[in-house]
Design an enzyme around this catalytic site. Sequence first.
Site, short mmCIF file in Angstrom:
data_model
loop_
_atom_site.label_atom_id
_atom_site.label_comp_id
_atom_site.label_asym_id
_atom_site.label_seq_id
_atom_site.Cartn_x
_atom_site.Cartn_y
_atom_site.Cartn_z
N ASN A 105 0.82 -1.21 0.00
CA ASN A 105 0.00 0.00 0.00
C ASN A 105 0.85 1.27 0.00
O ASN A 105 1.97 1.29 0.53
CB ASN A 105 -0.94 0.02 1.19
N TYR A 106 0.30 2.32 -0.56
CA TYR A 106 1.03 3.59 -0.71
C TYR A 106 1.60 4.07 0.63
O TYR A 106 2.72 4.56 0.70
CB TYR A 106 0.09 4.66 -1.28
N LYS A 107 0.83 3.94 1.69
CA LYS A 107 1.24 4.44 3.01
C LYS A 107 2.53 3.81 3.48
O LYS A 107 3.38 4.46 4.10
CB LYS A 107 0.13 4.19 4.03
N GLY A 108 2.70 2.52 3.22
CA GLY A 108 3.93 1.84 3.58
C GLY A 108 4.06 1.53 5.06
O GLY A 108 3.07 1.33 5.75
N TYR A 109 5.30 1.57 5.54
CA TYR A 109 5.60 1.14 6.91
C TYR A 109 6.82 1.88 7.41
O TYR A 109 7.82 2.01 6.71
CB TYR A 109 5.85 -0.37 6.92
#
Length: 253
Positions: free
Chosen positions: A132-136
């Site tokens: 996902n775009y948000k990432g980690y």
Amino acid sequence: MNLDDEAAVNGIRAYGDRDADGMVQMSFVLPVAPSARSRAAAMRFAEMHGLREPLVAAMEPCAHGYSFFVVYGSSTHAVDPSTLNVTELESATLSREEIERRVRTDLDRRVVIVGACTGSDAHTVGIDAILNYKGYAGDKGLESYRGFEVHNLGAQVDNAQLAEKARSLRAHAVLVSQVITQRNCHKENARAFAQIVEAAGWRSEVLLLLGGPRVDHALAIELGFDAGFGPGTKPGDVASYIVQALAGRPAGG
């Protein structure tokens, strides 16, 4: 022989208050209710695992007739890392700019990536963190890369369904996430997916990546995958591996 001399001879020991004192913390559950006898049982259990002078730092009820213990003590064991045979993933972590550049210049095509949490596993936190775009941890996911076309199929995806979707999209890489590990179901499910791809005749055309809390590179290779990513993996680590691994494959793959 003091502890430092012993460590030099037998390998390295755990570090607590000073080098080679062997101090470690272990936690476990015993099927006993909290009591003085239970505390003594926990100490004996720790001693049987090689801890000297164990201290029960915590004893808490965790269910009817069960107690959770945290024990602190000095381990008698040492390890020599130089004697270990470890299968490591050989892939440098690249910057975002370098990854994008390699997609443009080395691959000259948009990279199609398909990911899913397969089988009965409904825990998407891992696959979402990578895709996902948000990432980690401040590292944006694969969806944020201009050179990647990402398809996140979500949770509880059947192996055959994932293989069919990946094939129809002409995926360059397939990411399989396995969080549930009871009775080694993550191994069985992951191996089954790799076997489906192999039997269909397009294994050489796609990168298979496996991730999860009990996954490492050696296990992934054993199960038929190209690479394994365990706890702490960031999207940039996966993106870096993909572009470097694809560089050695034919453009039609």
